[in-house]
Design an enzyme around this catalytic site. Structure first.
Site, short mmCIF file in Angstrom:
data_model
loop_
_atom_site.label_atom_id
_atom_site.label_comp_id
_atom_site.label_asym_id
_atom_site.label_seq_id
_atom_site.Cartn_x
_atom_site.Cartn_y
_atom_site.Cartn_z
N SER A 1 40.28 4.62 16.70
CA SER A 1 39.96 5.81 17.47
C SER A 1 41.27 6.42 17.94
O SER A 1 42.29 5.73 18.04
CB SER A 1 39.10 5.44 18.69
OG SER A 1 39.00 6.50 19.60
N TYR B 1 37.79 0.90 26.95
CA TYR B 1 37.67 1.29 25.54
C TYR B 1 39.04 1.51 24.92
O TYR B 1 39.31 1.09 23.79
CB TYR B 1 36.83 2.56 25.45
CG TYR B 1 36.58 3.05 24.04
CD1 TYR B 1 35.93 2.25 23.10
CD2 TYR B 1 36.96 4.34 23.66
CE1 TYR B 1 35.68 2.71 21.82
CE2 TYR B 1 36.71 4.81 22.39
CZ TYR B 1 36.08 4.00 21.47
OH TYR B 1 35.83 4.45 20.20
#
Length: 258
Positions: A143, A156
């Site tokens: 990501s 995250y």
């Protein structure tokens, strides 16, 4: 440019987290590119339905219920393969958006287990089969969170930084073997479940993530990119590919038409 057909020794592609979103879209795309796709996820009914869908349009797919954080189950799964050509480590996800001061350690632990340890488990278990193919590819779907921080995302972000470092280090360690390591790092992708899961099913919070953004990336945009990278000639390694919607300049700079 036409994509290269997979070689006879490397026509199997394993996709983790294939029950929805980017994983499901990637399985469809790889099947279209000529791979026999092995779909793994915890939700057996979802991947069985996807396998039937792929088979119905002339592809080849097999569903295998698997929790990537269960090392014993992953090792058992790996015994089914002598060689495979592609592993797409897509299983992952985000939980919560709390600041560091109040973040839930259980959420952090679960994100690390899924995004990092799950990727480690499957990669370690299948690396011999990837090497044996003579033309293997490991894909880590990380990501943009793995390349930049933002407020409310530390758990995250930490997990995706771990996934990025895993891919980068593996590439260094296995150079000279017939296995490529590709990292695909998407930015804002609107899927049916990512934000909804992150916010515990709160539809209003999930919708605000994409509010005013005309065209976030779709799961198929990312799947198309993954398939393009995988189908480059064997000597070409796409080390890292970051993709974002045009409206997103960074993790914290997004154009919204409100």
């Amino acid at each position: 440019m036409a994509t290269a057909a997979p070689s006879a020794a490397s026509r199997i592609a394993v996709v983790t987290g294939a029950s929805s979103g980017i994983g499901a879209a990637t399985a469809r795309r790889l099947a279209e590119a000529g791979y026999r796709v092995v779909l793994t996820a915890r939700r057996k009914d979802r991947i069985e339905a996807l396998a039937e869908e792929i088979d119905a349009v002339g592809g080849r797919a097999t569903a295998y219920a698997l929790d990537v954080t269960d090392r014993a189950a992953v090792d058992e799964f790996a015994t089914a393969f002598r060689t495979i050509g592609v592993l797409v480590n897509n299983a992952g996800g985000a939980l919560g958006a709390d600041p560091v001061a109040t973040g839930d350690p259980a959420d952090w632990r679960q994100m690390y287990e899924t995004n990092v340890i799950g990727t480690l488990n499957v990669t370690q278990a299948l690396l011999p089969a990837l090497t044996a193919s003579g033309d293997g590819t490991v894909v880590v779907v990380s990501s943009t969170a793995g390349h930049g921080t933002y407020e409310g995302g530390a758990g995250y972000v930490a997990a995706k930084h771990g996934a990025h470092v895993l891919a980068e280090t593996l590439r260094l360690e296995i150079v000279g073997t017939p296995v490529r390591v590709i990292e695909i790092a998407p930015g804002m992708v609107r899927t049916e479940e990512f934000a909804l899961t992150r916010f515990g099913g709160d539809e209003a919070k999930a919708a605000r993530v994409y509010e005013g953004v005309a065209e976030p990336l779709t799961a198929d945009d990312v799947a198309d990119t993954i398939t393009w990278a995988v189908t480059r000639p064997s000597h070409v390694n796409v080390d890292l590919l970051v993709l974002r919607p045009r409206a997103q300049a960074s993790n914290t700079k997004v154009h919204r038409e409100l």
